[in-house]
Design an enzyme around this catalytic site. Structure first.
Site, PDB file in Angstrom:
ATOM      1  CE  LYS A   1     -11.397  35.520  11.118  1.00 13.16           C
ATOM      2  NZ  LYS A   1     -11.410  36.156   9.711  1.00 13.16           N
TER       3      LYS A   1
ATOM      4  NE  ARG B   1      -5.898  41.668   8.215  1.00 12.01           N
ATOM      5  CZ  ARG B   1      -5.423  41.991   6.959  1.00 12.01           C
ATOM      6  NH1 ARG B   1      -5.438  43.236   6.430  1.00 12.01           N
ATOM      7  NH2 ARG B   1      -5.077  41.258   6.113  1.00 12.01           N
TER       8      ARG B   1
ATOM      9  CE1 TYR C   1     -10.812  38.607  12.669  1.00  8.81           C
ATOM     10  CE2 TYR C   1     -11.941  40.031  11.064  1.00  8.81           C
ATOM     11  CZ  TYR C   1     -10.740  39.189  11.255  1.00  8.81           C
ATOM     12  OH  TYR C   1      -9.618  38.818  10.594  1.00  8.81           O
TER      13      TYR C   1
ATOM     14  CB  THR D   1      -9.647  41.847   6.223  1.00 11.02           C
ATOM     15  OG1 THR D   1     -10.510  41.672   7.385  1.00 11.02           O
ATOM     16  CG2 THR D   1      -8.950  43.118   6.294  1.00 11.02           C
ATOM     17  CB  THR D   2      -9.527  37.354   3.226  1.00 12.34           C
ATOM     18  OG1 THR D   2      -8.837  36.924   4.446  1.00 12.34           O
ATOM     19  CG2 THR D   2      -8.668  36.573   2.146  1.00 12.34           C
TER      20      THR D   2
ATOM     21  CE1 TYR E   1      -3.968  55.568  11.931  1.00 14.87           C
ATOM     22  CE2 TYR E   1      -5.770  57.232  12.519  1.00 14.87           C
ATOM     23  CZ  TYR E   1      -4.353  56.918  11.959  1.00 14.87           C
ATOM     24  OH  TYR E   1      -3.387  57.936  12.049  1.00 14.87           O
TER      25      TYR E   1
ATOM     26  CB  ILE F   1     -13.913  32.577   9.860  1.00 15.63           C
ATOM     27  CG1 ILE F   1     -15.287  32.394  10.415  1.00 15.63           C
ATOM     28  CG2 ILE F   1     -13.701  33.461   8.705  1.00 15.63           C
ATOM     29  CD1 ILE F   1     -16.010  33.562  10.739  1.00 15.63           C
TER      30      ILE F   1
END
Length: 295
Positions: free
Chosen positions: A167, A143, A138, A49-50, A112, A209
């Site tokens: 993660k 988020r 993850y 996502t980064t 979402y 991470i």
């Protein structure tokens, strides 16, 4: 070597540098890759996502994977991010993306849609059944809008041989400890919260991470190595130096914070794709001041 050994330590979720015209800046990405590997990270993640994946096209994602393999050149393992909220679409990506040289796939739980725990389980089951590479779960409820419970994580860990780790970025220490207490012996558990990595390693995590390792790879990866050796007194000295940086990195948005740091380090230009915008002026000044004090 087990995956748990191979992916122990610091993985860095690479940023995606952009030019002023918002095309991907590949020379800058090469600089970033050399910078983080040269300063001691144990592996890299492309399409996390980064890396602003929500704003990348499928063609760009494939180009980034191939470029990362080429420039990493087997110096460290490469993990590829393939996550999202459309299970059928992800199955297609797992079948068609160039994953031959990937050590594993990092897959964020669906955002979402807010699926139930059974929905999250069935989503990962569907991915595990087709993935050509091992999967790292993850969990990032900040988020996605939905926490993956310790019970769901442990169920997936036990039921699927190619789900090899997680993660864990819930920020919930009690949940983290529950996973660490009951996980299979070879299941990899890494932190997804830079500011909690040290205490979470003390609880038994295998590393992190990281976002911070894009801009502070030397200090951060050394702090993680010291923590993994149980030398928490030395690790704490480094971690204390970075506490302000962790706050600045996530004060407004990721990766606005880390790109401000990397702009000041002359690694890339401070460009982000909308809807994300660069760090506000006052915070950017704080980043500059922090780096001056650090040097």
């Amino acid at each position: 070597m087990s995956f748990r050994d191979q992916l122990r330590g610091t993985g860095v979720a690479l940023v995606t540098p952009f030019k002023d015209n918002m095309e991907i800046d590949y020379p800058a990405l090469e600089r970033v890759i050399d910078f983080v590997i040269g300063n001691g990270v144990e592996y890299v993640i492309t399409l996390g996502t980064t890396g602003e994946t929500p704003t990348l096209s499928k063609d760009e994602k494939i180009e980034l994977i191939l470029f990362t393999y080429e420039k990493v050149a087997d110096r460290v393992p490469v993990v590829v991010g393939i996550g999202g909220n459309n299970t059928l679409s992800l199955i297609k990506d797992l079948e068609t993306f160039p994953l031959q040289k990937a050590a594993a796939v990092l897959s964020a739980s669906p955002y979402y849609n807010k699926p139930s725990q059974e929905g999250i389980y069935q989503h990962y089951k569907a991915l595990a059944e087709v993935s050509p590479k091992p999967i790292i779960l993850y969990n990032v409820p900040g988020r996605t809008g939905r926490n993956m419970t310790a019970a769901t994580t442990l169920r997936l860990a036990r039921d699927f041989k190619n789900i090899i780790g997680i993660k864990e970025a819930s920020g919930d220490m009690a949940q983290s400890m529950q996973i660490l207490k009951d996980k299979p012996a070879d299941f990899l558990v890494v932190s997804g919260d830079d500011n909690l990595a040290m205490p979470q390693i003390a609880c038994g995590m295998d590393g992190v991470i990281s976002v911070a390792a894009n801009c502070l790879p030397k200090q951060f990866s050394e702090m993680v190595r010291l923590s993994l050796k149980g030398n928490f007194a030395a690790a704490k000295l480094l971690n204390d130096q970075m506490l302000e940086a962790y706050d600045l990195l996530f004060a407004e948005n990721n990766p606005a914070g880390v790109k401000a740091f990397m702009t000041e380090l002359n690694l890339l230009e401070n460009n982000l794709r909308l809807p994300v915008v660069p760090l506000s002026e006052g915070l950017h000044t704080s980043v500059k001041n922090y780096l001056q004090r650090l040097s």
